[in-house]
Design a protein around this motif. Structure first.
Motif, PDB file in Angstrom:
ATOM      1  N   ARG A   1     -14.255  89.728  64.149  1.00  0.00           N
ATOM      2  CA  ARG A   1     -13.595  88.644  63.423  1.00  0.00           C
ATOM      3  C   ARG A   1     -13.628  88.978  61.940  1.00  0.00           C
ATOM      4  N   ALA A   2     -12.611  88.534  61.227  1.00  0.00           N
ATOM      5  CA  ALA A   2     -12.576  88.704  59.776  1.00  0.00           C
ATOM      6  C   ALA A   2     -12.499  87.339  59.108  1.00  0.00           C
ATOM      7  N   ILE A   3     -13.135  87.231  57.949  1.00  0.00           N
ATOM      8  CA  ILE A   3     -13.131  85.980  57.186  1.00  0.00           C
ATOM      9  C   ILE A   3     -12.708  86.296  55.758  1.00  0.00           C
ATOM     10  N   ARG A   4     -11.739  85.560  55.262  1.00  0.00           N
ATOM     11  CA  ARG A   4     -11.263  85.723  53.888  1.00  0.00           C
ATOM     12  C   ARG A   4     -11.954  84.677  53.008  1.00  0.00           C
ATOM     13  N   ILE A   5     -12.585  85.121  51.932  1.00  0.00           N
ATOM     14  CA  ILE A   5     -13.382  84.226  51.082  1.00  0.00           C
ATOM     15  C   ILE A   5     -12.971  84.409  49.631  1.00  0.00           C
ATOM     16  N   ALA A   6     -12.671  83.313  48.961  1.00  0.00           N
ATOM     17  CA  ALA A   6     -12.295  83.372  47.549  1.00  0.00           C
ATOM     18  C   ALA A   6     -13.456  83.881  46.718  1.00  0.00           C
ATOM     19  N   ASP A   7     -13.137  84.759  45.761  1.00  0.00           N
ATOM     20  CA  ASP A   7     -14.182  85.317  44.910  1.00  0.00           C
ATOM     21  C   ASP A   7     -14.895  84.230  44.110  1.00  0.00           C
ATOM     22  N   GLU A   8     -14.136  83.187  43.732  1.00  0.00           N
ATOM     23  CA  GLU A   8     -14.769  82.093  42.983  1.00  0.00           C
ATOM     24  C   GLU A   8     -15.880  81.436  43.789  1.00  0.00           C
TER      25      GLU A   8
ATOM     26  N   PRO B   1     -24.275  94.781  66.437  1.00  0.00           N
ATOM     27  CA  PRO B   1     -23.396  94.069  65.522  1.00  0.00           C
ATOM     28  C   PRO B   1     -23.502  94.617  64.092  1.00  0.00           C
ATOM     29  N   GLU B   2     -22.370  94.664  63.423  1.00  0.00           N
ATOM     30  CA  GLU B   2     -22.321  95.183  62.071  1.00  0.00           C
ATOM     31  C   GLU B   2     -21.256  94.440  61.293  1.00  0.00           C
ATOM     32  N   SER B   3     -21.330  94.576  59.983  1.00  0.00           N
ATOM     33  CA  SER B   3     -20.333  93.924  59.138  1.00  0.00           C
ATOM     34  C   SER B   3     -19.914  94.864  58.018  1.00  0.00           C
ATOM     35  N   ARG B   4     -18.719  94.639  57.520  1.00  0.00           N
ATOM     36  CA  ARG B   4     -18.194  95.369  56.376  1.00  0.00           C
ATOM     37  C   ARG B   4     -17.546  94.349  55.439  1.00  0.00           C
ATOM     38  N   VAL B   5     -17.623  94.607  54.135  1.00  0.00           N
ATOM     39  CA  VAL B   5     -17.039  93.714  53.140  1.00  0.00           C
ATOM     40  C   VAL B   5     -16.071  94.497  52.269  1.00  0.00           C
ATOM     41  N   ALA B   6     -14.830  94.028  52.200  1.00  0.00           N
ATOM     42  CA  ALA B   6     -13.861  94.549  51.248  1.00  0.00           C
ATOM     43  C   ALA B   6     -13.886  93.624  50.042  1.00  0.00           C
ATOM     44  N   GLY B   7     -14.312  94.140  48.911  1.00  0.00           N
ATOM     45  CA  GLY B   7     -14.475  93.306  47.729  1.00  0.00           C
ATOM     46  C   GLY B   7     -13.165  92.764  47.191  1.00  0.00           C
ATOM     47  N   PRO B   8     -13.235  91.775  46.292  1.00  0.00           N
ATOM     48  CA  PRO B   8     -12.024  91.122  45.785  1.00  0.00           C
ATOM     49  C   PRO B   8     -11.286  91.921  44.708  1.00  0.00           C
ATOM     50  N   ASP B   9     -11.854  93.023  44.243  1.00  0.00           N
ATOM     51  CA  ASP B   9     -11.273  93.719  43.092  1.00  0.00           C
ATOM     52  C   ASP B   9     -10.603  95.038  43.445  1.00  0.00           C
ATOM     53  N   THR B  10     -10.510  95.344  44.741  1.00  0.00           N
ATOM     54  CA  THR B  10      -9.871  96.585  45.142  1.00  0.00           C
ATOM     55  C   THR B  10      -9.086  96.362  46.430  1.00  0.00           C
ATOM     56  N   GLY B  11      -8.208  97.279  46.728  1.00  0.00           N
ATOM     57  CA  GLY B  11      -7.551  97.302  48.023  1.00  0.00           C
ATOM     58  C   GLY B  11      -6.706  96.082  48.296  1.00  0.00           C
ATOM     59  N   VAL B  12      -6.741  95.656  49.576  1.00  0.00           N
ATOM     60  CA  VAL B  12      -5.839  94.610  50.046  1.00  0.00           C
ATOM     61  C   VAL B  12      -6.055  93.283  49.325  1.00  0.00           C
ATOM     62  N   ALA B  13      -7.257  93.061  48.784  1.00  0.00           N
ATOM     63  CA  ALA B  13      -7.559  91.762  48.173  1.00  0.00           C
ATOM     64  C   ALA B  13      -7.387  91.753  46.659  1.00  0.00           C
TER      65      ALA B  13
END
Length: 308
Positions: free
Chosen positions: A80-87, A265-277
């Motif tokens: 599952r993926a969750i989108r979270i506002a940087d604020e 189980p594992e997780s990965r985080v794509a930060g808000p300042d690069t890539g798709v976000a």
């Protein structure tokens, strides 16, 4: 331009809080026999045993013709993926990422149990990742000599759970070749707990005995066999974390519950300042796990379905 890929060289990072939550919630994860997997498939040899017969003096020995084969474990991915506002990440005094990892672990554990224990449909890939215990018990398997529903018991439609129902489902395993007192496990949906509390034997003794001291003490038992509860042990047409079908009680030699552990189980985080976000200032938290499952012999398990 082609690039080298090194995904299989990267070790998986296991978070202790996530793993603890999964093991607390999932009966299959914590009780099934584990098989480490370095690829997405693994074969488990399955022996059909060896027959025996008397031999007279000077007589010819009968030669065994038992069929030996294997069981294939195939790892399937859930996530599952969750989108979270940087604020929100910056302003909150709550560890959002950690909390969502644990929340996902709880749902995934129930999903895993449902997929392994209670899905009613045949294995079909993404929506039905495995042949569940329920489906295996209700399906003929010529390789093992098992006939559909031999180890299946059901209550009357709309009827109460009875002493005879529970005794019958235990008897399916206790009288078989795969019975081992030390390895028998009962898995039940928690809704059956109340129903079992009120059932007594002919001497007026409760067949369900409440354990003492929680996880560190003595476990709950049914007819003397250890019992674990799973919210995934309700029937459903596809694998879900919140099944709504009929509750099940499963008796099984847990050595014949095979769980292949490929990753997570594992997780990965794509930060808000690069890539798709980058253009939205939103971090994306992705969680995943890869598991395989099989009931390696139908005669090592029995299912009781409490029909609505």
């Amino acid at each position: 331009m082609a690039r080298n890929t090194f995904e299989d060289w990267i070790p998986e990072e296991w978070d202790s809080n996530v793993i603890k939550r999964v093991e607390q919630t999932s009966v299959v994860e914590s009780e099934a026999k584990p098989y480490p997997m370095s690829t997405d498939t693994r074969h488990i040899p399955r022996s059909a045993g060896v027959d025996v017969n008397g031999v007279s003096k000077g007589g010819t020995y009968g030669e065994d013709e038992s069929v030996n084969d294997d069981v294939l474990l195939t790892a399937k991915k859930a996530g599952r993926a969750i989108r979270i506002a940087d604020e929100d990440l910056q302003d909150s005094n709550v560890a959002i990422l950690e909390q969502k990892r644990v929340d996902w672990a709880t749902s995934w554990a129930k999903y895993l149990d449902n997929a392994c224990l209670a899905v009613t449909a045949a294995e079909s890939g993404v929506t039905v990742p495995y042949t569940s215990v329920y489906k295996a018990i209700r399906t003929t398997n010529s390789d093992t000599g098992y006939t559909a529903d031999d180890n299946y018991v059901a209550t009357a439609t709309g009827g109460n759970l009875t002493y005879n129902n529970l005794s019958a489902v235990l008897g399916k395993v206790e009288t078989g070749d795969y019975f081992d007192e030390s390895l028998v496990l009962v898995i039940a949906h928690p809704s059956l707990r109340e129903k079992m509390r009120n059932i007594k034997d002919d001497q007026g003794q409760p067949i369900f005995v409440r354990g003492q001291g929680g996880d560190a003490g003595t476990p709950d038992t049914l007819f003397g066999h250890r019992i674990r509860y799973s919210l995934g042990a309700k029937t459903s047409a596809t694998a879900v974390h919140n099944p709504t079908g009929n509750p099940l009680l499963i008796v099984v030699n847990r050595d014949f519950l095979a769980i292949g552990k490929r990753s997570g189980p594992e997780s990965r985080v794509a930060g808000p300042d690069t890539g798709v976000a980058f253009l939205t200032d939103e971090a994306i938290l992705k969680m995943r796990a890869r598991r395989a499952f099989a009931l390696t012999h139908e005669k090592a398990a029995a299912v009781l379905e409490v029909r609505a």
